[in-house]
Write a protein that holds these residues in place. Sequence first.
Motif, PDB file in Angstrom:
ATOM      1  N   TYR A  55      47.806  59.428  44.419  1.00  0.00           N
ATOM      2  CA  TYR A  55      47.179  58.643  45.493  1.00  0.00           C
ATOM      3  C   TYR A  55      48.094  57.508  45.931  1.00  0.00           C
ATOM      4  N   LEU A  56      48.650  56.791  44.969  1.00  0.00           N
ATOM      5  CA  LEU A  56      49.510  55.653  45.302  1.00  0.00           C
ATOM      6  C   LEU A  56      50.775  56.108  46.020  1.00  0.00           C
ATOM      7  N   ASP A  57      51.311  57.273  45.635  1.00  0.00           N
ATOM      8  CA  ASP A  57      52.492  57.799  46.311  1.00  0.00           C
ATOM      9  C   ASP A  57      52.169  58.220  47.746  1.00  0.00           C
ATOM     10  N   ALA A  58      51.003  58.825  47.922  1.00  0.00           N
ATOM     11  CA  ALA A  58      50.643  59.341  49.248  1.00  0.00           C
ATOM     12  C   ALA A  58      50.225  58.237  50.214  1.00  0.00           C
ATOM     13  N   HIS A  59      49.598  57.188  49.697  1.00  0.00           N
ATOM     14  CA  HIS A  59      49.049  56.153  50.571  1.00  0.00           C
ATOM     15  C   HIS A  59      49.821  54.844  50.533  1.00  0.00           C
ATOM     16  N   ALA A  60      50.806  54.742  49.646  1.00  0.00           N
ATOM     17  CA  ALA A  60      51.625  53.528  49.543  1.00  0.00           C
ATOM     18  C   ALA A  60      50.742  52.279  49.497  1.00  0.00           C
ATOM     19  N   LEU A  61      49.714  52.329  48.682  1.00  0.00           N
ATOM     20  CA  LEU A  61      48.767  51.220  48.586  1.00  0.00           C
ATOM     21  C   LEU A  61      49.431  50.015  47.921  1.00  0.00           C
ATOM     22  N   THR A  62      49.265  48.841  48.530  1.00  0.00           N
ATOM     23  CA  THR A  62      49.865  47.624  47.994  1.00  0.00           C
ATOM     24  C   THR A  62      48.788  46.624  47.605  1.00  0.00           C
ATOM     25  N   TYR A  63      49.203  45.625  46.860  1.00  0.00           N
ATOM     26  CA  TYR A  63      48.278  44.559  46.453  1.00  0.00           C
ATOM     27  C   TYR A  63      47.698  43.860  47.678  1.00  0.00           C
ATOM     28  N   ALA A  64      48.535  43.619  48.698  1.00  0.00           N
ATOM     29  CA  ALA A  64      48.090  42.905  49.893  1.00  0.00           C
ATOM     30  C   ALA A  64      47.005  43.665  50.649  1.00  0.00           C
ATOM     31  N   GLU A  65      46.987  45.015  50.522  1.00  0.00           N
ATOM     32  CA  GLU A  65      45.948  45.804  51.185  1.00  0.00           C
ATOM     33  C   GLU A  65      44.617  45.707  50.446  1.00  0.00           C
ATOM     34  N   LEU A  66      44.664  45.393  49.171  1.00  0.00           N
ATOM     35  CA  LEU A  66      43.445  45.301  48.378  1.00  0.00           C
ATOM     36  C   LEU A  66      42.914  43.870  48.261  1.00  0.00           C
ATOM     37  N   VAL A  67      43.820  42.913  48.203  1.00  0.00           N
ATOM     38  CA  VAL A  67      43.406  41.520  48.011  1.00  0.00           C
ATOM     39  C   VAL A  67      44.115  40.624  49.029  1.00  0.00           C
ATOM     40  N   ARG A  68      43.329  39.770  49.678  1.00  0.00           N
ATOM     41  CA  ARG A  68      43.914  38.779  50.587  1.00  0.00           C
ATOM     42  C   ARG A  68      43.813  37.403  49.936  1.00  0.00           C
ATOM     43  N   LEU A  69      44.968  36.747  49.835  1.00  0.00           N
ATOM     44  CA  LEU A  69      45.026  35.416  49.236  1.00  0.00           C
ATOM     45  C   LEU A  69      45.027  34.363  50.337  1.00  0.00           C
ATOM     46  N   GLU A  70      44.173  33.381  50.202  1.00  0.00           N
ATOM     47  CA  GLU A  70      44.145  32.256  51.134  1.00  0.00           C
ATOM     48  C   GLU A  70      44.713  31.035  50.435  1.00  0.00           C
ATOM     49  N   THR A  71      45.612  30.323  51.119  1.00  0.00           N
ATOM     50  CA  THR A  71      46.273  29.165  50.520  1.00  0.00           C
ATOM     51  C   THR A  71      46.065  27.921  51.372  1.00  0.00           C
ATOM     52  N   ASP A  72      46.262  26.758  50.741  1.00  0.00           N
ATOM     53  CA  ASP A  72      46.173  25.510  51.477  1.00  0.00           C
ATOM     54  C   ASP A  72      47.564  25.107  51.974  1.00  0.00           C
ATOM     55  N   ALA A  73      47.678  23.898  52.487  1.00  0.00           N
ATOM     56  CA  ALA A  73      48.947  23.434  53.057  1.00  0.00           C
ATOM     57  C   ALA A  73      50.053  23.354  52.013  1.00  0.00           C
ATOM     58  N   ASN A  74      49.676  23.215  50.746  1.00  0.00           N
ATOM     59  CA  ASN A  74      50.665  23.117  49.669  1.00  0.00           C
ATOM     60  C   ASN A  74      51.033  24.476  49.083  1.00  0.00           C
ATOM     61  N   GLY A  75      50.430  25.539  49.603  1.00  0.00           N
ATOM     62  CA  GLY A  75      50.718  26.872  49.100  1.00  0.00           C
ATOM     63  C   GLY A  75      49.883  27.261  47.893  1.00  0.00           C
ATOM     64  N   THR A  76      48.928  26.418  47.527  1.00  0.00           N
ATOM     65  CA  THR A  76      48.050  26.731  46.398  1.00  0.00           C
ATOM     66  C   THR A  76      46.983  27.729  46.829  1.00  0.00           C
ATOM     67  N   VAL A  77      46.767  28.746  46.019  1.00  0.00           N
ATOM     68  CA  VAL A  77      45.760  29.757  46.342  1.00  0.00           C
ATOM     69  C   VAL A  77      44.370  29.141  46.214  1.00  0.00           C
ATOM     70  N   GLY A 194      50.349  28.601  40.280  1.00  0.00           N
ATOM     71  CA  GLY A 194      49.353  27.546  40.352  1.00  0.00           C
ATOM     72  C   GLY A 194      48.001  28.016  39.859  1.00  0.00           C
ATOM     73  N   ALA A 195      46.973  27.220  40.158  1.00  0.00           N
ATOM     74  CA  ALA A 195      45.617  27.526  39.702  1.00  0.00           C
ATOM     75  C   ALA A 195      45.084  28.766  40.395  1.00  0.00           C
ATOM     76  N   VAL A 196      44.263  29.525  39.671  1.00  0.00           N
ATOM     77  CA  VAL A 196      43.662  30.744  40.200  1.00  0.00           C
ATOM     78  C   VAL A 196      42.191  30.505  40.485  1.00  0.00           C
ATOM     79  N   PRO A 197      41.696  30.852  41.682  1.00  0.00           N
ATOM     80  CA  PRO A 197      40.264  30.671  41.974  1.00  0.00           C
ATOM     81  C   PRO A 197      39.398  31.421  40.977  1.00  0.00           C
ATOM     82  N   ALA A 198      38.255  30.868  40.649  1.00  0.00           N
ATOM     83  CA  ALA A 198      37.366  31.474  39.662  1.00  0.00           C
ATOM     84  C   ALA A 198      36.664  32.712  40.166  1.00  0.00           C
TER      85      ALA A 198
END
Length: 205
Positions: A55-77, A194-198
Amino acid sequence: MRRKLRLRLCLSGVILLLALLLLMNLRWFPTLRRLVRMQAENETSNRINEAMAAYLDAHALTYAELVRLETDANGTVTAMQLNMDAANRLRAWLLAELDRRIPDMTGQDIAVPVGNVLFPALLSGRGGSVPVRVVSLRATNAELESRFTAEGVNQTLHTLELAVSVDALLLTPAGFLNLHVDTRVPVAQTVIVGAVPATLIKTGD
């Protein structure tokens, strides 16, 4: 006289047969079930990993396709959002693929040499394979889970895994054998600084 001799021979034959059956039930059958279970668990895990890799070979699934990270002005998630649509597509495909691959296992895949059952100390690896067949696939399930691991100073490795379980019924010369396999398959991962959201928020596309 001949009648008594035949009777003794028959009685001796019955005793030998009962002794053989007792030996099979007390020693050979438990060994056979243990070896078949080990081989079947290994082969099932292999097929789960192969399906996931396909599946991973056929669909080239990446972390960014599964999870979207939102950060602040300092780059902290500040937030993590799981794409449930992509996760559900992966889960549905894997379950359908396992429903095809697991019942296809045969005695060639679950190979247990006869020598390993009868006299493992002397005949290990020798003799033909014991016939084994998957009678039915009772259930398969897969759930996407998160795992966070400390990775260096102020860094966290976030891994997405599929927790997969399989229940099947096997037919062996020692009778029916229930098979249950639990395994975890890595899907995608990234290092968060940095810190990880709960909370990992679940969203659609």
